[in-house]
Design a protein around this motif. Structure first.
Motif, short mmCIF file in Angstrom:
data_model
loop_
_atom_site.label_atom_id
_atom_site.label_comp_id
_atom_site.label_asym_id
_atom_site.label_seq_id
_atom_site.Cartn_x
_atom_site.Cartn_y
_atom_site.Cartn_z
N ARG A 63 0.83 -1.22 0.00
CA ARG A 63 0.00 0.00 0.00
C ARG A 63 0.85 1.25 0.00
N PRO A 87 0.46 11.34 -5.03
CA PRO A 87 -0.77 10.57 -4.77
C PRO A 87 -0.83 9.35 -5.69
N PRO A 88 -1.70 8.37 -5.37
CA PRO A 88 -1.75 7.13 -6.16
C PRO A 88 -1.93 7.37 -7.65
N TYR A 89 -2.74 8.39 -8.01
CA TYR A 89 -3.06 8.58 -9.43
C TYR A 89 -1.91 9.19 -10.21
N VAL A 93 2.06 2.78 -11.21
CA VAL A 93 1.85 1.40 -10.75
C VAL A 93 0.35 1.14 -10.73
N ASN A 94 -0.02 -0.09 -10.87
CA ASN A 94 -1.43 -0.46 -10.72
C ASN A 94 -1.53 -1.63 -9.78
N THR A 95 -2.69 -1.72 -9.14
CA THR A 95 -2.88 -2.70 -8.08
C THR A 95 -4.02 -3.65 -8.40
N GLY A 115 -9.14 3.17 -16.43
CA GLY A 115 -7.82 3.79 -16.40
C GLY A 115 -7.49 4.50 -17.71
N ALA A 163 -6.08 -3.66 -14.48
CA ALA A 163 -4.81 -3.07 -14.07
C ALA A 163 -3.80 -3.10 -15.22
N ASN A 166 -3.41 -0.59 -18.51
CA ASN A 166 -2.71 0.69 -18.43
C ASN A 166 -1.21 0.57 -18.66
#
Ligand SMILES: Nc1ncnc2c1ncn2[C@@H]1O[C@H](COP(=O)(O)OP(=O)(O)O)[C@@H](O)[C@H]1O
Ligand SMILES: [Mg+2]
Lengths: 370, 281
Positions: A63, A87-89, A93-95, A115, A163, A166
């Motif tokens: 995380r 920030p995540p965006y 990386v993708n989860t 995405g 995921a 992208n």
């Protein structure tokens, strides 16, 4: 603490690391240290497994890489860039979430397209890429359905497609197979491995299942209590575990207490001297623990190391029988092939065991020993 | 138990036993019908009497059928402005209260901030305080601040007691909300606002719609609190109350039934849309 692989892959430039964690620490409140000073390099294109018992900090580590949890200390570099403040965006990386987290109000098509739409991909290009991605996971033709109309295994594949579409630098997977039944899990293990091979993206796969990690990963890092125990290939970790925890977590092992008496010699509690490779003992002195896997032990006198003891327990497991011997150096487990009839040994009998010095490993007694 | 006894007696089949068995078997149905009647009868009476042409000023006795109450719904002086005011207040108050309530619910469920427990408690206060106390204290407040009573004070009061209902309704939906969905959206490149628009909002929309309808229904028929803070303004409930002392024109029934039909249609519409979406999903 930097953990280095025992045999690093042929010289990789620093920029070829996809992920670099430096002194990464996460504390929740004052007393929970979920991740404790982890340093780790993950090479580009590897299938990397983060393995450890439940609660050891795997999810928290993942995380933090994904951007959902802020590190208390340390750096996270993706392709050489510190992403800790992003920030995540804004991270490449993708989860794949353990719960899949498919959007229930959107069709499969829109789930996978989510995405791409955020990146402004439109029209026929969007369509082509979504369909391509669904084909990759073998689910083309389901794009009009809603997530709830799919089985668990299918949802898992959609989460993967969503995921991967992208084309991220790194794909993070948090126990992606945890909710599947055994048969499907085995199937998906192979499938995931094939997909990773096909797309060539770095996979970081979190699991508590040592067998899963061993079959799938090129590299495994074993975590325990928030820190790294050992990093290496599955073979390295199995053949030469460096801590008692690793030895016990990956399969069965016999650990015997002794004293290092020479560069390649350890004297066990009963006075027997056993040999082991010089580099395995690594210049240790004083009290050490040596280990040997049960399947490396032979019954009877032989070249190399020997040890005798009394059989205290035996368990018939079909292809082999498992015996537990009481030796002066401690209890020892050994497997014996059931290759001839009447070959069983009764409890109470004395047996002599032998093994090759090369099969001996030495684990650290201080840190990480349980 | 009952059905076992019935089974055991079946072979004999005497007439009284059979009728007894029939009653026993249909007891639940009977009970439901009675209860439904109890709920619906008053409304039915109001509806029927909206088509009455009363002789005197009071619409209590059936004379004969007419549509004129419906076609001349605003024939009573003051009724049209009262209906208009009630509708205006209800629309504005329910929108404001739902917007505020949704944001409060998001804050209460999502963030651990200082005073969260207190806020949770305060939100429940208007739900449990008797309206008469609420109205009286609001009036005291407005008088102390020398706020002129009227449209604004009615609106403030309505938003205040509606907000609690909105918060409770939206919160219920948010509690079961999978936070990973929002994380997944962000993971896929959506910023906070896009995530809210594309994921959070569509998923809590049914609750927001329900809150809106609930607030509208509560606002439009509120009398007690409104009476305290309305000043010289007359909402529909206040109009009815005032009128009832000297007359009960059938137009009151007309408006009442109209509101009722609108509210029920909206509720049914919401249920229908949600069922449809659930089937689609
Ligand atoms: N949000 C949180 N607040 C407090 N403690 C947490 C939180 N998340 C995880 N932890 C704790 O951190 C430790 C590691 O958790 P986690 O990373 O989920 O482990 P794993 O994924 O290896 O099972 C656990 O002891 C867990 O209880
Ligand atoms: Mg976990």
């Amino acid at each position: 603490m930097t953990v280095e692989a025992a045999h690093p892959p042929p010289a990789v430039a620093a920029a070829e690391y996809d992920i670099r964690l430096i002194g990464l620490t996460k504390r929740f409140g004052d007393d929970v240290v979920a991740v404790d000073d982890i340093s780790l390099d993950i090479d580009r294109g590897h299938f990397f497994a983060l393995l450890g018992p439940s609660g050891c900090g795997k999810t928290t580590t993942l995380r933090m890489i994904g951007g959902f949890e802020e590190p208390t200390e340390g750096r996270i570099e993706l392709g050489g860039v510190d992403v800790a403040p992003l920030p995540p965006y804004k991270r490449d990386v993708n989860t794949v979430f353990q719960s899949y987290a498919l959007f229930p109000h959107l069709s499969i098509f829109e789930n996978v397209a989510f995405g791409l739409r955020r990146r402004g991909v439109k029209g026929s290009q969007l369509r082509t890429r979504v369909i391509e991605s669904l084909e990759l996971v073998g689910l083309a033709g389901l794009e009009k359905r809603k997530p709830r109309q799919l089985s668990g295994g299918q949802q898992q594949r959609i989460a993967l497609a969503r995921a991967l579409v992208n084309r991220p630098r790194v794909l993070l997977l948090d126990e992606p197979l945890g909710a599947l039944d055994l048969k499907l899990r085995k199937e998906m293990q192979l499938e995931l491995k094939r997909i990773q091979h096909e797309v060539g993206i770095t996979f970081v796969h979190v699991t508590h299942d040592q067998e899963e990690a061993m079959t799938m990963a090129d590299r495994i890092v074993i975590m325990n209590g928030g820190h790294i125990e050992q990093l290496g290939t599955p073979t390295e970790l199995y053949e030469s575990p460096r801590t008692a925890f690793v030895a016990g977590f990956l399969g069965v092992s016999n650990l015997l207490e002794g004293t290092a008496v020479a560069e390649d010699r350890v004297k066990l509690a009963d006075g027997t001297e056993v040999r082991c490779p010089r580099e395995v003992l690594g210049g240790r002195s004083g009290t050490v623990q040596i280990g040997v896997r049960p399947e490396k032990l032979r019954i009877g006198e032989g070249a190399g190391n020997t040890l005798s003891g009394t059989v205290t327990e035996s368990a018939y497991i079909g292809v082999s029988t498992q015996y537990i011997l009481d030796t002066p150096a401690g209890p020892v487990t050994v497997y014996m092939q059931n290759d001839r009839p009447g070959g069983q040994v009764a409890t109470g009998e004395r047996l002599t065991l032998s093994w090759s010095p090369e099969s001996t490993f030495v684990v650290d007694t201080q840190e990480g020993t349980q | 138990m009952t059905s076992v006894a019935v089974e055991a007696r079946r072979p004999r089949r005497s007439a009284p036993a059979k009728s007894l068995a029939f009653v026993r078997r249909h007891l639940l149905t009977l009970w439901s019908v009675l209860f439904f009647g109890y709920l619906v009868l008053p409304i039915a009476v109001v509806a029927v009497f909206s088509f009455n042409a009363p002789k005197g000023r009071f619409n209590f006795q059936w004379e004969h059928f007419t549509f004129s109450n419906w076609t001349h719904w605003n024939a009573i002086p003051g009724i049209q402005s009262a209906v208009q005011l009630s509708l205006e207040i209800a629309v504005i108050a329910s929108i404001l209260a739902t917007a505020l309530g949704t944001l409060m619910a998001l804050a209460l469920v999502r963030y651990g901030f200082r005073g969260r427990g207190t806020t949770n408690f305060v939100v429940f206060l208007p739900l449990s305080t008797p309206e008469i106390v609420l109205g009286a204290s609001l009036l005291t407040l407005f008088l102390n601040f020398s706020t002129p009573l009227g449209f604004k004070t009615i609106l403030i009061a309505h938003v205040m007691f509606c907000v609690s209902f909105a918060v409770v309704t939206v919160k219920a939906r948010l509690v079961g909300f999978d936070r990973h969905l929002e994380e997944a959206a962000m993971d896929l490149g959506a910023n906070e606002w896009t995530t809210f628009q594309k994921v959070t909002l569509p998923l809590i929309a049914p609750a927001i719609l329900a809150a809106l309808l609930l607030c509208f229904a509560i606002s439009i028929d509120d009398f007690v609190v409104t009476y305290f803070v309305a000043g010289s303004r007359v909402t529909f409930p206040i109009f009815v109350w005032g009128a009832a002392r000297v007359a009960t024109p059938p137009q009151i029934n007309v408006i009442g039934i109209a509101f009722f039909v609108i509210a029920v249609t909206a509720m049914l519409g919401n249920v229908f849309v949600q069922n449809y979406r659930a089937k689609q999903a």
